[in-house]
Design a protein around this motif. Structure first.
Motif, mmCIF file in Angstrom:
data_model
loop_
_atom_site.group_PDB
_atom_site.id
_atom_site.type_symbol
_atom_site.label_atom_id
_atom_site.label_comp_id
_atom_site.label_asym_id
_atom_site.label_seq_id
_atom_site.Cartn_x
_atom_site.Cartn_y
_atom_site.Cartn_z
ATOM 1 N N PHE A 1 3.763 19.063 13.085
ATOM 2 C CA PHE A 1 3.833 17.957 12.120
ATOM 3 C C PHE A 1 3.683 16.612 12.820
ATOM 4 C CE2 PHE A 1 6.521 14.708 10.127
ATOM 5 C CZ PHE A 1 5.883 14.583 8.900
ATOM 6 N N GLN A 2 4.357 16.447 13.949
ATOM 7 C CA GLN A 2 4.276 15.177 14.669
ATOM 8 C C GLN A 2 2.859 14.914 15.170
ATOM 9 O OE1 GLN A 2 7.362 15.307 17.650
ATOM 10 N NE2 GLN A 2 9.000 14.924 16.168
ATOM 11 N N ASP A 3 2.180 15.963 15.645
ATOM 12 C CA ASP A 3 0.774 15.805 16.058
ATOM 13 C C ASP A 3 -0.084 15.388 14.854
ATOM 14 O OD1 ASP A 3 1.356 16.481 18.661
ATOM 15 O OD2 ASP A 3 0.755 18.593 18.442
ATOM 16 N N HIS A 4 0.190 15.988 13.711
ATOM 17 C CA HIS A 4 -0.585 15.686 12.501
ATOM 18 C C HIS A 4 -0.409 14.220 12.089
ATOM 19 C CE1 HIS A 4 -2.511 16.418 8.637
ATOM 20 N NE2 HIS A 4 -1.469 15.851 8.032
ATOM 21 N N VAL A 5 0.811 13.737 12.133
ATOM 22 C CA VAL A 5 1.071 12.342 11.745
ATOM 23 C C VAL A 5 0.421 11.381 12.739
ATOM 24 C CG1 VAL A 5 2.864 10.597 11.428
ATOM 25 C CG2 VAL A 5 3.172 12.888 10.479
ATOM 26 N N PRO B 1 0.812 -1.225 0.000
ATOM 27 C CA PRO B 1 0.000 0.000 0.000
ATOM 28 C C PRO B 1 0.841 1.268 0.000
ATOM 29 C CG PRO B 1 0.095 -0.923 2.206
ATOM 30 C CD PRO B 1 0.829 -1.887 1.310
ATOM 31 N N TYR B 2 0.304 2.289 -0.642
ATOM 32 C CA TYR B 2 0.823 3.653 -0.536
ATOM 33 C C TYR B 2 -0.190 4.466 0.275
ATOM 34 C CZ TYR B 2 4.445 3.268 -4.197
ATOM 35 O OH TYR B 2 5.566 2.945 -4.935
ATOM 36 N N TYR B 3 0.311 5.361 1.088
ATOM 37 C CA TYR B 3 -0.595 6.228 1.844
ATOM 38 C C TYR B 3 -0.031 7.643 1.824
ATOM 39 C CZ TYR B 3 -3.806 7.874 5.446
ATOM 40 O OH TYR B 3 -4.792 8.554 6.126
ATOM 41 N N ARG B 4 -0.884 8.604 1.485
ATOM 42 C CA ARG B 4 -0.429 10.001 1.376
ATOM 43 C C ARG B 4 -0.709 10.772 2.658
ATOM 44 N NH1 ARG B 4 -1.803 13.839 -3.699
ATOM 45 N NH2 ARG B 4 -0.355 12.344 -4.592
ATOM 46 N N ILE B 5 0.314 11.487 3.131
ATOM 47 C CA ILE B 5 0.175 12.434 4.235
ATOM 48 C C ILE B 5 0.561 13.811 3.711
ATOM 49 C CG2 ILE B 5 1.013 13.136 6.513
ATOM 50 C CD1 ILE B 5 1.570 10.225 7.133
ATOM 51 N N GLU B 6 -0.331 14.781 3.839
ATOM 52 C CA GLU B 6 -0.057 16.155 3.400
ATOM 53 C C GLU B 6 0.027 17.064 4.623
ATOM 54 O OE1 GLU B 6 -2.525 17.685 0.335
ATOM 55 O OE2 GLU B 6 -2.477 15.859 -0.871
ATOM 56 N N PHE B 7 0.954 18.019 4.548
ATOM 57 C CA PHE B 7 1.132 18.947 5.665
ATOM 58 C C PHE B 7 1.465 20.326 5.123
ATOM 59 C CE2 PHE B 7 3.614 20.978 9.074
ATOM 60 C CZ PHE B 7 2.704 20.868 10.123
ATOM 61 N N ASP B 8 0.661 21.330 5.519
ATOM 62 C CA ASP B 8 0.849 22.718 5.100
ATOM 63 C C ASP B 8 1.762 23.424 6.107
ATOM 64 O OD1 ASP B 8 0.657 25.441 4.451
ATOM 65 O OD2 ASP B 8 -1.425 25.251 3.806
ATOM 66 N N VAL B 9 2.889 23.951 5.630
ATOM 67 C CA VAL B 9 3.905 24.535 6.519
ATOM 68 C C VAL B 9 3.666 26.019 6.800
ATOM 69 C CG1 VAL B 9 5.593 22.891 5.638
ATOM 70 C CG2 VAL B 9 5.455 25.183 4.597
ATOM 71 N N THR B 10 2.669 26.620 6.188
ATOM 72 C CA THR B 10 2.527 28.087 6.175
ATOM 73 C C THR B 10 2.429 28.704 7.562
ATOM 74 O OG1 THR B 10 1.389 27.917 4.038
ATOM 75 C CG2 THR B 10 1.185 30.003 5.230
ATOM 76 N N ALA B 11 1.739 28.064 8.489
ATOM 77 C CA ALA B 11 1.388 28.702 9.768
ATOM 78 C C ALA B 11 2.506 28.731 10.786
ATOM 79 C CB ALA B 11 0.173 27.988 10.372
ATOM 80 N N TYR B 12 3.682 28.182 10.498
ATOM 81 C CA TYR B 12 4.680 27.965 11.546
ATOM 82 C C TYR B 12 5.901 28.863 11.340
ATOM 83 C CZ TYR B 12 1.443 24.192 11.790
ATOM 84 O OH TYR B 12 0.269 23.490 11.847
ATOM 85 N N GLU B 13 6.227 29.611 12.416
ATOM 86 C CA GLU B 13 7.261 30.637 12.332
ATOM 87 C C GLU B 13 8.667 30.098 12.585
ATOM 88 O OE1 GLU B 13 6.760 33.690 11.416
ATOM 89 O OE2 GLU B 13 4.568 33.643 11.355
ATOM 90 N N SER B 14 8.787 28.917 13.170
ATOM 91 C CA SER B 14 10.103 28.383 13.510
ATOM 92 C C SER B 14 10.134 26.886 13.236
ATOM 93 C CB SER B 14 10.415 28.640 14.994
ATOM 94 O OG SER B 14 9.591 27.821 15.812
ATOM 95 N N ASP C 1 -2.220 11.849 14.399
ATOM 96 C CA ASP C 1 -3.659 11.853 14.114
ATOM 97 C C ASP C 1 -4.001 10.969 12.912
ATOM 98 O OD1 ASP C 1 -4.119 13.559 16.213
ATOM 99 O OD2 ASP C 1 -4.171 15.379 14.975
ATOM 100 N N GLU C 2 -3.030 10.704 12.046
ATOM 101 C CA GLU C 2 -3.260 9.899 10.841
ATOM 102 C C GLU C 2 -3.068 8.401 11.091
ATOM 103 O OE1 GLU C 2 -3.935 10.519 7.555
ATOM 104 O OE2 GLU C 2 -4.137 12.689 7.668
ATOM 105 N N GLU C 3 -2.498 8.027 12.228
ATOM 106 C CA GLU C 3 -2.106 6.628 12.433
ATOM 107 C C GLU C 3 -3.275 5.659 12.317
ATOM 108 O OE1 GLU C 3 1.172 5.525 15.260
ATOM 109 O OE2 GLU C 3 0.749 7.547 16.027
ATOM 110 N N ALA C 4 -4.407 5.989 12.904
ATOM 111 C CA ALA C 4 -5.559 5.085 12.850
ATOM 112 C C ALA C 4 -6.045 4.922 11.409
ATOM 113 C CB ALA C 4 -6.682 5.609 13.740
ATOM 114 N N ALA C 5 -6.050 6.015 10.658
ATOM 115 C CA ALA C 5 -6.490 5.952 9.261
ATOM 116 C C ALA C 5 -5.530 5.122 8.411
ATOM 117 C CB ALA C 5 -6.616 7.368 8.688
#
Length: 502
Positions: A307-311, A286-299, A313-317
């Motif tokens: 990003f780690q929180d986002h990933v 299987p391939y699985y796509r994870i997308e992450f928008d970097v715009t909101a982060y200053e550092s 959140d994707e684990e169950a899916a």
């Protein structure tokens, strides 16, 4: 009743991302498909229109593997194969591995003779007693039919496919006049068709297939790795495995067809009354796509934490997706390939954006086989450049000076990268790569050019690179394990050097 199975683009030997496991995947997926065709579908014939192998230059181990798989196919089930662009290019060698397998009786290699007569293709009948280097067509005698089911082969012709198809149509008609009319006709072909797969295009139009339809009942295609069908007679099953992140998307079907011919209900008593085609998904990675928008982060720290929180959140899916039947092995989800995509505008220096570290963390957290990083981001400086660029610089006599614009963009990208100390040289490398891409030069040539330039400019970055020395090609897997004193394949495999990101 006659059952045929149609599979294509197996690409045996493809060590995708430099991973031995992906090379093994290609073989295990084909093995599972063949077993299913024989045991479940009770197939009488196997059709494979091109790209049996990923390269015409095979390591001995790959050839040995496919020979072992073909030996499991009962002798009474012919494996009919035509040539794809990966099996051989347009300047063929005198003898190829397809010729070799044909002469050993493990496949029947079908191809058209296109050089003798510019108007008509010539097809030689297959003779099991004198197989030669190849054959033009193969007849399958079927109970209840007045004539055979006849299978022709057309090899990869690239831009010359349209011309070849007219020759083939005339050649099939001439062959039937000489050898008797078949009850049903199949043509193996390796080419794409316009508009069937959006944005991929193709070398053949539906108009160029018009004459072929008069003499062919089932066009068995390969080459495009996505399933598609057209007109009730054109079928492309999609490759058994996905070979890049685009092909790994859920909307890309991969598998093989089973085709059942109905001779018993024929009104004429001697022709095929009809046929039913069913598509079957293959067991694959299987391939699985994870997308992450970097715009909101200053550092970098803020971005990494989000990003780690986002990933997470994707684990169950990810687990749910990989638990689908076609992605499991022995009932367990297989480790996925992660398609990691960064988008948006980066608010800090590109050199501080460590995608390699984020990819390594993702691979470990998601138990992934591999993480493929794709960056579609702009830095804030590039965004500002595009909004404030001097029109007099990039417009000349009212026309856009694309070269000047590209140079400015490449210079800005280089300054915002980890290669900023030699920004001018890096910008030149990027510009050259872009020009090669515009000239439609081979991807391998572009990659080698960039990789070579990177090694010259930054030799210190290659210090940690370990050469990927192939295992003994003549040793079998069990012997290799005994000789390895416990070292795993992953530990033995060296990391491959990545080319510069643009």
């Amino acid at each position: 009743m006659l059952t045929l199975s149609h599979i294509a683009d197996t690409h045996l030997g493809h060590r995708q991302y430099g991973l031995k496991q992906r090379e093994d995947d290609m073989v295990s997926t084909v093995r599972a498909a063949l077993d299913e065709m024989i045991e479940v579908r009770e197939t009488d014939v196997i059709l494979l229109p091109g790209d049996l192998f990923h390269s015409r230059d095979l390591r001995p181990k790959i050839l040995h593997q496919i020979e072992k798989e073909l030996e499991q196919v009962p002798d009474e089930i012919p494996v009919l194969v035509s040539r794809g662009n990966h099996d051989e290019n347009l300047t063929p060698r005198d003898v190829t591995w397809l010729n070799y397998l044909h002469q050993r009786g493990q496949i029947v290699f079908l191809e058209a003779e296109l050089q003798a007569d510019p108007e008509t293709a010539w097809f030689n009948p297959y003779n099991p007693n004198e197989p030669g280097h190849s054959a033009g067509f193969y007849d399958i005698d079927t109970e209840g039919l007045d004539g055979p089911v006849r299978v022709f082969g057309l090899q990869w012709r690239g831009a010359k496919t349209g011309q070849a198809l007219q020759q083939v149509a005339d050649g099939i008609q001439e062959t039937n006049e000489m050898h008797g009319e078949p009850a049903w006709t199949v043509l193996l072909g390796h080419f794409g068709i316009e508009d069937e797969v959006p944005t991929l295009g193709g070398t053949v139009t539906h108009g160029e297939l018009r004459n072929l339809k008069d003499v062919v009942d089932y066009l068995a295609l390969g080459h495009i790795h996505k399933r598609y069908e057209s007109g009730g007679w054109i079928y492309n099953p999609g490759s058994p495995e996905a070979h890049n992140t685009r092909e790994g998307r859920p909307e890309w079907d991969h598998g093989y067809y089973s085709i059942e011919l109905d001779a018993e209900e024929s009104e004429t008593g001697g022709d095929v009354a009809g046929f039913e085609v069913e598509h079957h998904p293959t067991k694959r990675r299987p391939y699985y796509r994870i997308e992450f928008d970097v715009t909101a982060y200053e550092s970098p720290g803020d971005l990494e934490a989000a990003f780690q929180d986002h990933v997470r959140d994707e684990e169950a899916a990810i687990t749910e997706y990989c638990s689908q039947d076609e992605f499991t092995a022995n009932g367990e989800p297989r480790a996925p390939i992660i398609d990691l995509r960064f988008t948006g505008t980066l608010q800090f220096s590109r050199g501080d954006f460590r995608t390699d570290e984020l990819a390594a963390w993702t691979e470990d957290t998601c138990d992934a086989l591999y993480v493929q990083v794709n960056t579609g981001i702009r830095t804030a400086n590039v965004q500002q450049l595009l909004s404030e660029i001097d029109e007099d610089e990039v417009f000349k006599d009212g026309k856009l000076n694309t070269t000047a614009l590209e140079n400015r963009v490449f210079e800005t990208i280089a300054n915002e990268s980890i290669y900023a100390d030699q920004a001018d040289d890096v910008a030149e490398v990027l510009g050259n790569a872009h020009q090669m891409a515009q000239a439609e030069e081979a991807v391998e040539d572009i990659r080698d050019s960039v990789s070579s330039a990177r090694q010259e400019l930054f030799p210190e970055l290659a210090d940690d690179v370990v050469l990927d020395i192939e295992e003994d090609p003549f040793i079998d897997d069990e012997a290799a394990e005994e000789a390895s004193d416990g070292t795993t394949d992953d530990e033995a495999e060296g990391e491959t050097e990545e080319v510069m990101e643009q």
